[in-house]
Write an enzyme that holds these catalytic residues in place. Structure first.
Site, mmCIF file in Angstrom:
data_model
loop_
_atom_site.group_PDB
_atom_site.id
_atom_site.type_symbol
_atom_site.label_atom_id
_atom_site.label_comp_id
_atom_site.label_asym_id
_atom_site.label_seq_id
_atom_site.Cartn_x
_atom_site.Cartn_y
_atom_site.Cartn_z
ATOM 1 N N PHE A 157 0.987 -1.603 0.416
ATOM 2 C CA PHE A 157 -0.135 -0.292 0.032
ATOM 3 C C PHE A 157 0.866 1.349 -0.056
ATOM 4 O O PHE A 157 0.879 2.056 0.267
ATOM 5 C CB PHE A 157 -1.028 0.181 1.797
ATOM 6 C CG PHE A 157 -0.046 0.064 2.798
ATOM 7 C CD1 PHE A 157 0.001 1.847 2.775
ATOM 8 C CD2 PHE A 157 0.037 -0.208 3.679
ATOM 9 C CE1 PHE A 157 0.603 1.971 3.847
ATOM 10 C CE2 PHE A 157 1.255 0.082 4.409
ATOM 11 C CZ PHE A 157 1.201 1.439 4.249
ATOM 12 N N LYS A 181 -1.213 -6.885 -9.270
ATOM 13 C CA LYS A 181 -2.403 -6.999 -8.359
ATOM 14 C C LYS A 181 -1.706 -5.861 -6.703
ATOM 15 O O LYS A 181 -1.071 -6.047 -5.816
ATOM 16 C CB LYS A 181 -1.661 -8.165 -7.054
ATOM 17 C CG LYS A 181 -3.537 -8.788 -6.721
ATOM 18 C CD LYS A 181 -4.051 -8.256 -5.769
ATOM 19 C CE LYS A 181 -3.409 -8.392 -4.166
ATOM 20 N NZ LYS A 181 -3.804 -6.935 -3.037
ATOM 21 N N GLU A 184 -5.351 -3.947 -1.563
ATOM 22 C CA GLU A 184 -6.411 -3.849 -1.699
ATOM 23 C C GLU A 184 -6.898 -2.522 -1.154
ATOM 24 O O GLU A 184 -8.075 -2.166 -0.583
ATOM 25 C CB GLU A 184 -7.426 -5.034 -1.547
ATOM 26 C CG GLU A 184 -7.014 -5.212 0.267
ATOM 27 C CD GLU A 184 -5.230 -6.201 0.279
ATOM 28 O OE1 GLU A 184 -4.643 -6.264 -0.197
ATOM 29 O OE2 GLU A 184 -5.724 -6.710 1.312
ATOM 30 N N ARG A 185 -5.786 -1.845 -0.222
ATOM 31 C CA ARG A 185 -5.856 -0.486 0.717
ATOM 32 C C ARG A 185 -6.106 0.801 -0.313
ATOM 33 O O ARG A 185 -6.799 1.687 -0.168
ATOM 34 C CB ARG A 185 -5.191 -0.197 1.511
ATOM 35 C CG ARG A 185 -5.447 -1.547 2.370
ATOM 36 C CD ARG A 185 -3.659 -1.746 3.849
ATOM 37 N NE ARG A 185 -3.822 -3.192 3.856
ATOM 38 C CZ ARG A 185 -2.807 -2.729 4.858
ATOM 39 N NH1 ARG A 185 -1.905 -1.443 5.162
ATOM 40 N NH2 ARG A 185 -2.237 -3.858 4.717
ATOM 41 N N SER A 234 4.787 -7.127 3.645
ATOM 42 C CA SER A 234 5.829 -7.443 4.751
ATOM 43 C C SER A 234 6.650 -8.560 4.922
ATOM 44 O O SER A 234 6.553 -9.460 3.253
ATOM 45 C CB SER A 234 4.873 -7.274 5.728
ATOM 46 O OG SER A 234 3.576 -8.463 5.347
ATOM 47 N N CYS A 289 9.409 1.602 3.577
ATOM 48 C CA CYS A 289 10.498 0.215 3.764
ATOM 49 C C CYS A 289 11.883 0.725 4.430
ATOM 50 O O CYS A 289 12.593 -0.110 5.171
ATOM 51 C CB CYS A 289 10.685 -0.758 2.883
ATOM 52 S SG CYS A 289 11.368 0.422 1.701
ATOM 53 N N GLU A 391 8.944 -4.266 13.372
ATOM 54 C CA GLU A 391 8.854 -2.950 12.139
ATOM 55 C C GLU A 391 7.863 -2.953 12.163
ATOM 56 O O GLU A 391 6.758 -3.023 12.465
ATOM 57 C CB GLU A 391 8.778 -3.537 10.847
ATOM 58 C CG GLU A 391 8.691 -2.361 9.488
ATOM 59 C CD GLU A 391 8.535 -2.872 8.366
ATOM 60 O OE1 GLU A 391 7.673 -3.908 8.480
ATOM 61 O OE2 GLU A 391 8.661 -2.030 7.681
#
Ligand code: NAD
Length: 508
Positions: A157, A181, A184-185, A234, A289, A391
């Site tokens: 995201f 893909k 979805e957020r 993640s 990240c 994290e």
């Protein structure tokens, strides 16, 4: 559009075969405006049937695209570069609306995404083959690279434009079809990017964007017609992607979580170090990240001098809606993310951390329902504490203390992640030792965030990356192509035919 509405089609549909396609599975999930907390729309989650359909379509389209001349493919890449630059502000608004990121930060992300598009114009250079003449017996041997066919790109995201461009541009330039893909957020910007590829002249079916969750991802991982997978996200999910994808015979590059330390030696320019820590630590609400998450001060005195310099800057940070001018950072992506960050702060305090600046419970005027947490800094973090081990994808950063450069390096290397690490010092020798001994993929010396430019490889070590390949930078071209080696002889009729022998062929 910017008051919480998304243009028709974006995120509400998939993008398949050069156009929008409505939902198929009956499953869907909410997309929020994190700056207000309001649900904007529901995005459809693709099922296995749709993934099968798009994989078949992408395979057909990819076959033709892979046979298109390099010149033709590069024309599309060059046009895409111009179109994304033209559309940057509109894309930034889609990014900000769905992710909470400020518009200026979103523009920065798009700029780095453009670097990847620009670098993809080097595809012919970085994929060209080798030729050896007369290796033996009048035989010439040459190698060349061909596209793998279809690439599944599974995105996070936090960079809704940059990561799809980084993953996808080289895949397209080397002649593959892509099935993206998006998270979805934040599916809206990916939908717009898909339209832009079509506008740039990419044939229908070469770039597709399928919305969904784990079900769609697993269908992609298991599909025999999708031989390569790029993943950014993640560590928990990335490890699954790598294991499941390689189990199904695919090449997988998975870039995952990070815990990036910034080591400051007593001889460093502390003003510069404080500026860098605040910028790289809290930018994007720490949802990067490569965000610096732990300050490791070598010597108590370094910590005592640096702490007030940082505190002064944190106290002045402006936090608000993505489209409010002048904000330093915005909201976290979901309510759950905000709650998890605040819970991590609570726990750090119960484990012995010392609060330096508390950002919990922040309310922003006009965005009372937004998912905000203010900048938080906790001192006296130790390796036993969860705030160091995990994290934390939100604006809580920690200060640690080390007795020497050696123990600072040991501390950095004791963490399971190895994405990035930086050192601030005036000593060339200390910096050289840090770079040689720290087990992280991207290192910085007196710079805040060591994200390399597009023509250098990007990627972490240890549990920040799964799979040997790089998907950004020059190695990406090799990841997205397969090599064939041909040995050929064109008989010279003037010479006598060779005698028959069944021995293993030599090259005399
Ligand atoms: P995430 O792992 O939750 O999601 C990433 C993608 O995986 C999404 O498309 C999601 O739909 C999909 N997914 C989620 N759960 C899944 C499951 N169980 N099975 C299959 N697919 C699943 O990551 P995120 O929260 O979107 O992104 C933040 C993470 O990404 C952070 O850990 C951050 O460090 C990492 N990240 C890493 C890099 C890098 O280069 N190393 C860059 C950006 C972000």
């Amino acid at each position: 559009m910017m008051d919480g509405n998304m243009p028709d089609g974006y995120g509400r549909n998939h993008y398949i075969g050069g156009g929008f396609r409505p939902a198929d599975s009956g499953r869907s999930g909410p997309v929020f405006n994190p700056s207000t907390g309001a649900e904007i729309y529901r995005t459809p989650y693709a099922g296995r049937t749709l993934v099968d359909e798009v994989a078949a379509l992408a395979r057909r389209a990819g076959r033709d695209w892979g046979e298109a001349s390099q010149a033709r493919r590069l024309q599309v890449i060059f046009r895409m570069r111009e179109i994304v630059a033209r559309e940057a502000e509109n894309l930034a608004r889609l990014v900000g609306l769905e992710s909470g990121k400020t518009l200026s930060d979103a523009m920065g992300e798009i700029g780095r995404g453009l670097e990847a598009v620009e670098f993809a114009t080097n595809a012919p250079q970085v994929t060209k083959g080798e030729y050896s003449r007369n290796v033996g017996g009048g035989i010439d041997t040459f190698s060349f690279r061909q596209p793998v066919g279809v690439v599944g790109c599974i995105a996070p995201f936090n960079f809704p434009v940059m990561v799809p461009l980084m993953m996808g541009s080289m895949a397209i330039a080397t002649g593959n079809a892509v099935i993206l893909k998006p998270s979805e957020r934040v599916p809206g910007a990916a939908a717009r990017l898909s339209e832009l590829w079509t506008e740039a002249g990419l044939p229908a079916g070469v770039w597709n964007s399928v919305n969904g969750d784990a079900e769609a991802v697993d269908a992609i991982l298991e599909h025999p017609g999708i031989p390569a997978i790029s993943f950014v996200g993640s560590t928990r999910v990335g490890e699954h992607i790598w294991r499941h994808g390689t189990h199904h015979g695919k090449r997988v590059a998975a870039y995952t979580g990070g815990k990036n330390h910034m080591v400051v030696l007593p001889d460093a320019d502390l003003e510069a170090a404080a500026r860098a820590f605040v910028a790289a630590g809290y930018g994007s609400a720490s949802q990067r990240c490569m965000a610096v998450s732990m300050l490791v001060c070598v010597g108590e005195d370094t910590a005592e001098r640096l702490r007030p310099l940082i505190l002064k800057r944190i106290a002045g940070l402006q936090i608000g809606a993505y489209d409010t001018p002048g904000m330093d950072f915005g909201a976290l992506v979901t309510r759950a993310a905000r709650d998890a960050v605040e819970a991590a702060i609570d726990r750090a305090l119960t484990e012995g951390g010392e609060m330096v600046h508390d950002g919990r419970g922040l309310t922003v005027a006009g965005g009372e329902g937004g998912f905000f947490t203010g900048a938080t800094l906790i001192d006296r973090i130790t390796p036993e504490m969860q705030l160091w081990r995990d994290e934390i994808f939100g604006p809580v950063r920690g200060i640690m203390r080390a007795a020497s450069l050696d123990s600072a390096i040991d501390l950095v290397n004791a963490h399971e992640y190895g994405n990035g690490a930086v050192i601030f010092t005036r000593s060339g020798g200390a910096a050289a030792r840090f770079c040689a001994e720290v087990e992280a993929g991207m290192l910085g010396v007196n710079v805040p965030v060591p994200v390399p430019v597009g023509h250098h490889n990007f990627g972490g070590l240890r549990r920040s990356k799964f799979g040997d390949a790089h998907m950004f930078g020059p190695d990406a071209a090799r990841f997205y192509t397969k090599m064939k080696t041909v040995s050929q002889r064109w008989p010279d009729e003037a010479k006598a035919a060779l005698p028959l022998t069944l021995d293993f062929p030599g090259n005399d």
